[in-house]
Motif scaffolding. Structure first.
Motif, PDB file in Angstrom:
ATOM      1  N   VAL A  72      23.842  28.575   0.197  1.00 29.77           N
ATOM      2  CA  VAL A  72      22.733  29.431   0.607  1.00 29.77           C
ATOM      3  C   VAL A  72      21.546  28.553   0.998  1.00 29.77           C
ATOM      4  O   VAL A  72      21.197  27.614   0.290  1.00 29.77           O
ATOM      5  N   PHE A  73      20.953  28.870   2.121  1.00 31.31           N
ATOM      6  CA  PHE A  73      19.742  28.198   2.588  1.00 31.31           C
ATOM      7  C   PHE A  73      18.560  29.040   2.141  1.00 31.31           C
ATOM      8  O   PHE A  73      18.283  30.093   2.707  1.00 31.31           O
ATOM      9  N   ASP A  74      17.869  28.592   1.090  1.00 29.99           N
ATOM     10  CA  ASP A  74      16.803  29.417   0.520  1.00 29.99           C
ATOM     11  C   ASP A  74      15.426  28.754   0.577  1.00 29.99           C
ATOM     12  O   ASP A  74      14.513  29.125  -0.155  1.00 29.99           O
ATOM     13  N   THR A  75      15.246  27.811   1.464  1.00 27.98           N
ATOM     14  CA  THR A  75      13.981  27.098   1.562  1.00 27.98           C
ATOM     15  C   THR A  75      12.827  28.028   1.907  1.00 27.98           C
ATOM     16  O   THR A  75      11.710  27.856   1.423  1.00 27.98           O
ATOM     17  N   ALA A  78      10.485  31.589  -0.535  1.00 26.05           N
ATOM     18  CA  ALA A  78       9.161  31.719  -1.147  1.00 26.05           C
ATOM     19  C   ALA A  78       8.154  32.349  -0.186  1.00 26.05           C
ATOM     20  O   ALA A  78       7.151  32.924  -0.620  1.00 26.05           O
ATOM     21  N   PHE A  79       8.416  32.247   1.107  1.00 29.42           N
ATOM     22  CA  PHE A  79       7.488  32.763   2.112  1.00 29.42           C
ATOM     23  C   PHE A  79       7.846  34.167   2.608  1.00 29.42           C
ATOM     24  O   PHE A  79       7.081  34.776   3.334  1.00 29.42           O
ATOM     25  N   ILE A  80       9.016  34.659   2.238  1.00 30.99           N
ATOM     26  CA  ILE A  80       9.462  35.972   2.693  1.00 30.99           C
ATOM     27  C   ILE A  80       9.014  37.020   1.681  1.00 30.99           C
ATOM     28  O   ILE A  80       9.287  36.893   0.485  1.00 30.99           O
ATOM     29  N   PRO A  81       8.336  38.062   2.137  1.00 25.35           N
ATOM     30  CA  PRO A  81       7.893  39.105   1.193  1.00 25.35           C
ATOM     31  C   PRO A  81       9.092  39.833   0.576  1.00 25.35           C
ATOM     32  O   PRO A  81      10.149  39.947   1.187  1.00 25.35           O
ATOM     33  N   ASP A  82       8.897  40.311  -0.640  1.00 21.90           N
ATOM     34  CA  ASP A  82       9.985  40.981  -1.372  1.00 21.90           C
ATOM     35  C   ASP A  82      10.554  42.170  -0.606  1.00 21.90           C
ATOM     36  O   ASP A  82      11.750  42.403  -0.632  1.00 21.90           O
ATOM     37  N   TRP A  83       9.703  42.928   0.076  1.00 21.33           N
ATOM     38  CA  TRP A  83      10.172  44.116   0.781  1.00 21.33           C
ATOM     39  C   TRP A  83      11.112  43.751   1.932  1.00 21.33           C
ATOM     40  O   TRP A  83      11.922  44.563   2.349  1.00 21.33           O
ATOM     41  N   LEU A  84      11.033  42.514   2.417  1.00 22.55           N
ATOM     42  CA  LEU A  84      11.855  42.090   3.540  1.00 22.55           C
ATOM     43  C   LEU A  84      13.185  41.460   3.094  1.00 22.55           C
ATOM     44  O   LEU A  84      14.130  41.394   3.874  1.00 22.55           O
ATOM     45  N   LYS A  85      13.262  41.041   1.833  1.00 24.03           N
ATOM     46  CA  LYS A  85      14.451  40.329   1.355  1.00 24.03           C
ATOM     47  C   LYS A  85      15.715  41.188   1.397  1.00 24.03           C
ATOM     48  O   LYS A  85      16.788  40.706   1.706  1.00 24.03           O
ATOM     49  N   GLY A  86      15.598  42.480   1.077  1.00 22.43           N
ATOM     50  CA  GLY A  86      16.753  43.373   1.128  1.00 22.43           C
ATOM     51  C   GLY A  86      17.287  43.519   2.541  1.00 22.43           C
ATOM     52  O   GLY A  86      18.494  43.464   2.783  1.00 22.43           O
ATOM     53  N   LEU A  87      16.366  43.687   3.483  1.00 21.86           N
ATOM     54  CA  LEU A  87      16.752  43.779   4.887  1.00 21.86           C
ATOM     55  C   LEU A  87      17.366  42.465   5.368  1.00 21.86           C
ATOM     56  O   LEU A  87      18.381  42.459   6.070  1.00 21.86           O
ATOM     57  N   GLN A  88      16.750  41.365   4.974  1.00 22.82           N
ATOM     58  CA  GLN A  88      17.267  40.050   5.346  1.00 22.82           C
ATOM     59  C   GLN A  88      18.698  39.870   4.833  1.00 22.82           C
ATOM     60  O   GLN A  88      19.588  39.405   5.565  1.00 22.82           O
ATOM     61  N   ALA A  89      18.942  40.247   3.581  1.00 21.79           N
ATOM     62  CA  ALA A  89      20.278  40.104   2.997  1.00 21.79           C
ATOM     63  C   ALA A  89      21.300  40.934   3.773  1.00 21.79           C
ATOM     64  O   ALA A  89      22.404  40.470   4.050  1.00 21.79           O
ATOM     65  N   ARG A  90      20.926  42.141   4.136  1.00 20.03           N
ATOM     66  CA  ARG A  90      21.851  43.000   4.898  1.00 20.03           C
ATOM     67  C   ARG A  90      22.146  42.423   6.283  1.00 20.03           C
ATOM     68  O   ARG A  90      23.272  42.464   6.745  1.00 20.03           O
ATOM     69  N   VAL A  91      21.127  41.895   6.933  1.00 18.71           N
ATOM     70  CA  VAL A  91      21.330  41.283   8.254  1.00 18.71           C
ATOM     71  C   VAL A  91      22.238  40.057   8.131  1.00 18.71           C
ATOM     72  O   VAL A  91      23.134  39.853   8.960  1.00 18.71           O
ATOM     73  N   VAL A  92      22.018  39.261   7.101  1.00 10.94           N
ATOM     74  CA  VAL A  92      22.861  38.073   6.888  1.00 10.94           C
ATOM     75  C   VAL A  92      24.306  38.495   6.634  1.00 10.94           C
ATOM     76  O   VAL A  92      25.241  37.917   7.207  1.00 10.94           O
ATOM     77  N   HIS A  93      24.520  39.506   5.797  1.00 12.83           N
ATOM     78  CA  HIS A  93      25.887  39.966   5.521  1.00 12.83           C
ATOM     79  C   HIS A  93      26.534  40.573   6.763  1.00 12.83           C
ATOM     80  O   HIS A  93      27.725  40.376   7.004  1.00 12.83           O
ATOM     81  N   LEU A  94      25.762  41.270   7.555  1.00 18.39           N
ATOM     82  CA  LEU A  94      26.295  41.822   8.799  1.00 18.39           C
ATOM     83  C   LEU A  94      26.684  40.699   9.763  1.00 18.39           C
ATOM     84  O   LEU A  94      27.744  40.751  10.402  1.00 18.39           O
ATOM     85  N   THR A  95      25.859  39.676   9.838  1.00 16.45           N
ATOM     86  CA  THR A  95      26.162  38.513  10.684  1.00 16.45           C
ATOM     87  C   THR A  95      27.414  37.791  10.181  1.00 16.45           C
ATOM     88  O   THR A  95      28.283  37.418  10.977  1.00 16.45           O
ATOM     89  N   CYS A  96      27.502  37.610   8.874  1.00 18.02           N
ATOM     90  CA  CYS A  96      28.688  36.967   8.291  1.00 18.02           C
ATOM     91  C   CYS A  96      29.934  37.797   8.558  1.00 18.02           C
ATOM     92  O   CYS A  96      30.996  37.240   8.886  1.00 18.02           O
ATOM     93  N   ALA A  97      29.827  39.106   8.402  1.00 15.60           N
ATOM     94  CA  ALA A  97      30.974  39.986   8.670  1.00 15.60           C
ATOM     95  C   ALA A  97      31.430  39.837  10.109  1.00 15.60           C
ATOM     96  O   ALA A  97      32.630  39.735  10.389  1.00 15.60           O
ATOM     97  N   GLY A  98      30.472  39.804  11.026  1.00 15.01           N
ATOM     98  CA  GLY A  98      30.814  39.630  12.438  1.00 15.01           C
ATOM     99  C   GLY A  98      31.463  38.283  12.704  1.00 15.01           C
ATOM    100  O   GLY A  98      32.443  38.191  13.450  1.00 15.01           O
ATOM    101  N   ALA A  99      30.925  37.230  12.094  1.00 13.96           N
ATOM    102  CA  ALA A  99      31.481  35.889  12.302  1.00 13.96           C
ATOM    103  C   ALA A  99      32.909  35.797  11.744  1.00 13.96           C
ATOM    104  O   ALA A  99      33.812  35.257  12.408  1.00 13.96           O
TER     105      ALA A  99
END
Length: 169
Positions: A72-75, A78-99
């Motif tokens: 996991v690249f988590d650098t 610390a700069f990503i707001p909490d409200w965005l982390k759930g959306l970010q995780a879903r986008v990452v999983h969707l991208t991984c699923a596609g790949a």
């Protein structure tokens, strides 16, 4: 349902990967002992090890994704707001699923080509298409795991239900 899926993954791909790793261990022991004491190695030992390594690696992929044990690249976390982390995780999983789905499709085309040309291993003359089909199926299974996480975050999957208040998603 998530616990059932986890159990199914453990008893299918997990057990398959573990048995392949165990077989590699015994094959290596017998091969090295044969070379040391009998001046003779296991015929086709390298080919068998290569096929078993494919089973170990691709068999572990769905479990690694299910348990979120991948790199996991988590650098920037610390700069990503909490409200965005759930959306970010879903986008990452969707991208991984596609790949993973794309890799499964590519491996399917490779398996079809292996079957069409009758490609086999050099020493043992084993057909390569079943190995490629297995790789394709396990890649597709990994894509499905990531699709599950688009709908249900990994934290919820680990606890068997929806994410609890205050837990990251």
């Amino acid at each position: 349902m998530l616990k059932t899926l986890e159990r199914l993954l453990n008893w299918s791909s997990g057990l398959m990967a573990a048995m392949a790793l165990f077989a590699i261990m015994w094959l290596t022991l017998i091969d090295v002992s044969g070379r040391k004491f009998l001046n003779n190695s296991v015929p086709g030992g390298l080919e068998m090890t290569e096929i078993l390594m494919v089973i170990v690696i691709f068999g572990a992929l769905p479990l690694v994704s299910w348990r979120s044990e991948h790199v996991v690249f988590d650098t920037l976390d610390a700069f990503i707001p909490d409200w965005l982390k759930g959306l970010q995780a879903r986008v990452v999983h969707l991208t991984c699923a596609g790949a993973f789905a794309m890799m499964a499709w590519l491996m399917t085309t490779r398996a079809e080509r292996f079957a069409e040309y009758g490609d086999i291993t050099v020493h043992l003359q084993l057909p390569l298409s079943p190995v490629a089909w297995l790789m394709s199926g396990l890649l597709l299974l990994t894509a499905l795991v990531h699709l599950v996480f688009v709908a249900v975050p990994p934290v919820a999957a680990a606890h068997g239900g929806p994410a609890r208040e205050g837990e990251p998603s």
